[in-house]
Design an enzyme around this catalytic site. Structure first.
Site, mmCIF file in Angstrom:
data_model
loop_
_atom_site.group_PDB
_atom_site.id
_atom_site.type_symbol
_atom_site.label_atom_id
_atom_site.label_comp_id
_atom_site.label_asym_id
_atom_site.label_seq_id
_atom_site.Cartn_x
_atom_site.Cartn_y
_atom_site.Cartn_z
ATOM 1 C CG LEU A 10 31.368 -2.899 9.592
ATOM 2 C CD1 LEU A 10 31.369 -1.671 10.510
ATOM 3 C CD2 LEU A 10 32.250 -3.940 10.599
ATOM 4 C CD GLN A 12 22.438 -9.560 2.919
ATOM 5 O OE1 GLN A 12 22.143 -8.908 2.092
ATOM 6 N NE2 GLN A 12 21.471 -10.634 3.181
ATOM 7 C CE1 TYR A 142 23.449 -1.726 -5.885
ATOM 8 C CE2 TYR A 142 21.586 -3.069 -6.959
ATOM 9 C CZ TYR A 142 22.675 -2.992 -6.111
ATOM 10 O OH TYR A 142 23.443 -4.295 -5.749
ATOM 11 C CB ILE A 172 22.835 -11.944 -0.807
ATOM 12 C CG1 ILE A 172 23.632 -11.987 -1.927
ATOM 13 C CG2 ILE A 172 23.559 -12.910 0.298
ATOM 14 C CD1 ILE A 172 23.696 -13.396 -2.852
#
Ligand code: NAD
Ligand code: SER
Length: 314
Positions: A10, A12, A142, A172
């Protein structure tokens, strides 16, 4: 690749990958899953499973029930959210990834895809035309989870023969689903603010140059790698993928060609520190040589299209 499960569908990227998969493989062969409910109505044609990627039994049940042979795991905590909640980032990005790798061995999956990121690079990496192979010691949670993910995938590939594929996506840019809490999110927010208020306050500094990619290239590249002939792949889980690189200043200048009154100001926050050790540009020659990667969208074309599409939404 007959029956595909997309976890984290669900978000991006998943919200745009799913309809392309439907066109290509048929919606009855694409099962979508997420820990969140589909409040935005992203899923229209597919079977939806509510799955938390940290729950291995939920993944196993879906694999058995739907006879899955390919898993795409997009569930993750991105860079900015990851710095705010490092434990959560580790749990979802690593425990979740290990669950996917374990089930891929147990159920002898045909193919597994888990994205990596430009966040694998760090203070000791070459940051201009960042090479495929360089010193990877990121300084964000991350980034640490993404390097660890690449290494784990490599291990499972070597020891258990898993056909594992992954891309180090750049930032993105898209207009369908908002980004999920990353450092490159400014390059999406700026378009909404430019159209609504003709001004934007950026959380990075004006000269922070980062690699970026427009969603149509991201989706095409993902499918091309997924479908690539495995005998031609020398790398597998860590392809650098380039398209364009720009700073907030350069993006603002490009937007002003369409909205001359647009102004940008800067109030850098903790995300400037994240961006500081990410590459300015990427050497993607391995992807070009091994599976024919070629970006199609440059900065002017992306800006024109983003403004047109977001204007329709607003
Ligand atoms: P996103 O944040 O937009 O979407 C992630 C999805 O995962 C969300 O729908 C969320 O609800 C779901 N999710 C979160 N925790 C979950 C859990 N425990 N179980 C199941 N689902 C869960 O992210 P995205 O931008 O679509 O990114 C997808 C992948 O691509 C991630 O691995 C990310 O690191 C990578 N990536 C993205 C970018 C980018 O700019 N978007 C750049 C580099 C790498
Ligand atoms: N767009 C992502 C982020 O900023 C890069 O992995 O976190």
């Amino acid at each position: 690749m007959k029956k595909i499960l997309i976890i984290g569908a669900l978000g991006q990227i998943g919200s745009e990958l799913t309809p392309e998969f439907n066109k290509r493989y048929g919606s009855s062969n694409v099962i979508v899953a997420d820990a969140a409910d589909d409040k935005r109505g992203v899923v229209t044609d597919n079977v939806f499973e509510k799955i938390d990627v940290t729950d291995i039994h939920a993944i196993e049940n879906a694999i058995k029930r739907h006879n899955i042979d390919t898993v795409i795991n997009l569930a993750a905590i991105l860079s900015a959210k990851g710095e705010q909640n490092p434990d959560l980032a580790w749990r979802i990005n690593i425990d979740g990834l290990l669950n996917v790798l374990r089930v891929s061995v147990k159920y002898k999956l045909d193919r597994v895809m888990i994205p990596s990121s430009i966040a694998v690079f760090g203070p000791q990496s070459v940051l201009y035309n960042a090479p495929q192979e360089t010193n990877l010691k990121p300084n964000t949670m991350y980034g640490i989870t993404k390097v660890t993910g690449e290494m784990l995938a490599d291990y499972y590939h070597r020891n258990f023969g898993i056909d594992f594929r992954g891309i180090r996506y750049p930032g993105i840019i898209s207009h369908k689903t908002p980004p999920g809490g990353g450092t490159t999110d400014y390059a999406v927010e700026i378009f909404y603010e430019a159209l609504k208020h003709k001004k934007y306050t950026c959380f990075l500094s004006g000269e922070a140059c980062l690699p970026m990619m427009y969603m149509p290239d991201c989706i095409r590249g993902t499918i091309e790698l997924l479908e690539a002939d495995r005998s031609k792949l020398l790398h597998h889980g860590n392809y650098n993928l380039g398209a364009m690189s720009f700073t907030p200043d350069v993006l603002a200048t490009e937007i002003r060609k369409h909205i001359p009154e647009f102004t940008i100001t800067y109030q850098p926050d903790f995300r400037r520190e994240i961006a500081r050790y990410w590459p300015a540009s990427i050497d993607d020659s391995a992807a070009r040589a091994e599976w024919g990667w070629q970006p199609q969208w440059d900065l002017p074309a992306m800006v024109e299209d983003m403004l047109k599409e977001i204007a329709k939404k607003l």
